[in-house]
Motif scaffolding. Structure first.
Motif, PDB file in Angstrom:
ATOM      1  N   ASN A 143       0.853  -1.186   0.000  1.00 54.63           N
ATOM      2  CA  ASN A 143       0.000   0.000   0.000  1.00 54.63           C
ATOM      3  C   ASN A 143       0.887   1.233   0.000  1.00 54.63           C
ATOM      4  N   LEU A 144       0.792   2.048  -1.056  1.00 50.23           N
ATOM      5  CA  LEU A 144       1.568   3.276  -1.144  1.00 50.23           C
ATOM      6  C   LEU A 144       0.805   4.467  -0.580  1.00 50.23           C
ATOM      7  N   THR A 187      -0.503  -1.497  -4.909  1.00 44.92           N
ATOM      8  CA  THR A 187       0.258  -1.927  -6.075  1.00 44.92           C
ATOM      9  C   THR A 187       0.913  -3.255  -5.718  1.00 44.92           C
ATOM     10  N   PHE A 188       1.478  -3.906  -6.686  1.00 47.79           N
ATOM     11  CA  PHE A 188       2.020  -5.246  -6.471  1.00 47.79           C
ATOM     12  C   PHE A 188       3.466  -5.315  -6.930  1.00 47.79           C
ATOM     13  N   CYS A 198       3.497  10.007  -9.175  1.00 46.13           N
ATOM     14  CA  CYS A 198       3.547   9.782 -10.628  1.00 46.13           C
ATOM     15  C   CYS A 198       2.475   8.786 -11.085  1.00 46.13           C
ATOM     16  N   PHE A 199       1.833   8.101 -10.153  1.00 44.69           N
ATOM     17  CA  PHE A 199       0.818   7.103 -10.484  1.00 44.69           C
ATOM     18  C   PHE A 199      -0.575   7.676 -10.263  1.00 44.69           C
ATOM     19  N   ALA A 200      -1.538   7.184 -11.019  1.00 41.92           N
ATOM     20  CA  ALA A 200      -2.928   7.599 -10.850  1.00 41.92           C
ATOM     21  C   ALA A 200      -3.764   6.373 -10.509  1.00 41.92           C
ATOM     22  N   TRP A 201      -4.514   6.470  -9.405  1.00 45.61           N
ATOM     23  CA  TRP A 201      -5.386   5.378  -8.997  1.00 45.61           C
ATOM     24  C   TRP A 201      -6.846   5.679  -9.295  1.00 45.61           C
ATOM     25  N   MET A 236      -6.346  12.422 -13.190  1.00 43.92           N
ATOM     26  CA  MET A 236      -5.806  12.608 -14.536  1.00 43.92           C
ATOM     27  C   MET A 236      -6.559  13.737 -15.234  1.00 43.92           C
ATOM     28  N   PRO A 237      -6.401  14.983 -14.777  1.00 42.85           N
ATOM     29  CA  PRO A 237      -7.158  16.077 -15.384  1.00 42.85           C
ATOM     30  C   PRO A 237      -6.752  16.271 -16.843  1.00 42.85           C
ATOM     31  N   GLY A 238      -7.744  16.632 -17.654  1.00 40.11           N
ATOM     32  CA  GLY A 238      -7.480  16.886 -19.069  1.00 40.11           C
ATOM     33  C   GLY A 238      -7.501  15.648 -19.944  1.00 40.11           C
ATOM     34  N   LEU A 239      -7.688  14.489 -19.359  1.00 40.52           N
ATOM     35  CA  LEU A 239      -7.723  13.254 -20.129  1.00 40.52           C
ATOM     36  C   LEU A 239      -9.160  12.959 -20.529  1.00 40.52           C
TER      37      LEU A 239
END
Length: 120
Positions: free
Chosen positions: A44-45, A54-55, A78-81, A86-89
């Motif tokens: 768990n981050l 994550t694994f 740097c990761f998105a859960w 993720m704005p703008g996507l």
């Protein structure tokens, strides 16, 4: 007493050295493929309130595992859960849809096999 001639031993050696031509194994044997993935360990981050699972490979030795977890913790931003991270996507870009007509069921196709062997 039997005599061996040079000529007869050469023909025996040629027979032994001939390359054997093998057929491909039947497709039924390919169904039991060996397990090639490492067992995974969940880390768990995030926090208890906002988990960020994550694994990593469970086969990593302890010093390397600790270094990897520290690296993931350092760069966890740097990761998105979640999608809102993720704005703008555009959702049309990231969502996968299978348009199926009402009243119809999706067709399950047979598994397609590809040979890893090539003939020259």
């Amino acid at each position: 007493m039997a005599e061996f001639t040079h000529e007869s031993t050469e023909s025996q050696e040629e027979e032994e050295l001939q390359e054997e031509v093998l057929d491909f194994a039947p497709a039924a044997l390919d169904d039991s493929l060996p397990e090639v993935e490492d067992p995974l360990q969940e880390i768990n981050l995030g926090t208890e309130e906002d988990p960020r699972p994550t694994f990593i490979s469970a086969l990593l030795k302890e010093p390397l595992k600790n270094e990897l977890v520290a690296l993931l913790q350092e760069f966890k931003d740097c990761f998105a859960w979640h999608y809102h991270e993720m704005p703008g996507l555009d959702r049309e870009l990231v969502e996968h849809k299978l348009p199926i007509k009402k009243g119809y069921l999706p067709v399950k196709q047979a598994r397609r096999r590809m040979s890893i062997w090539t003939q020259n």
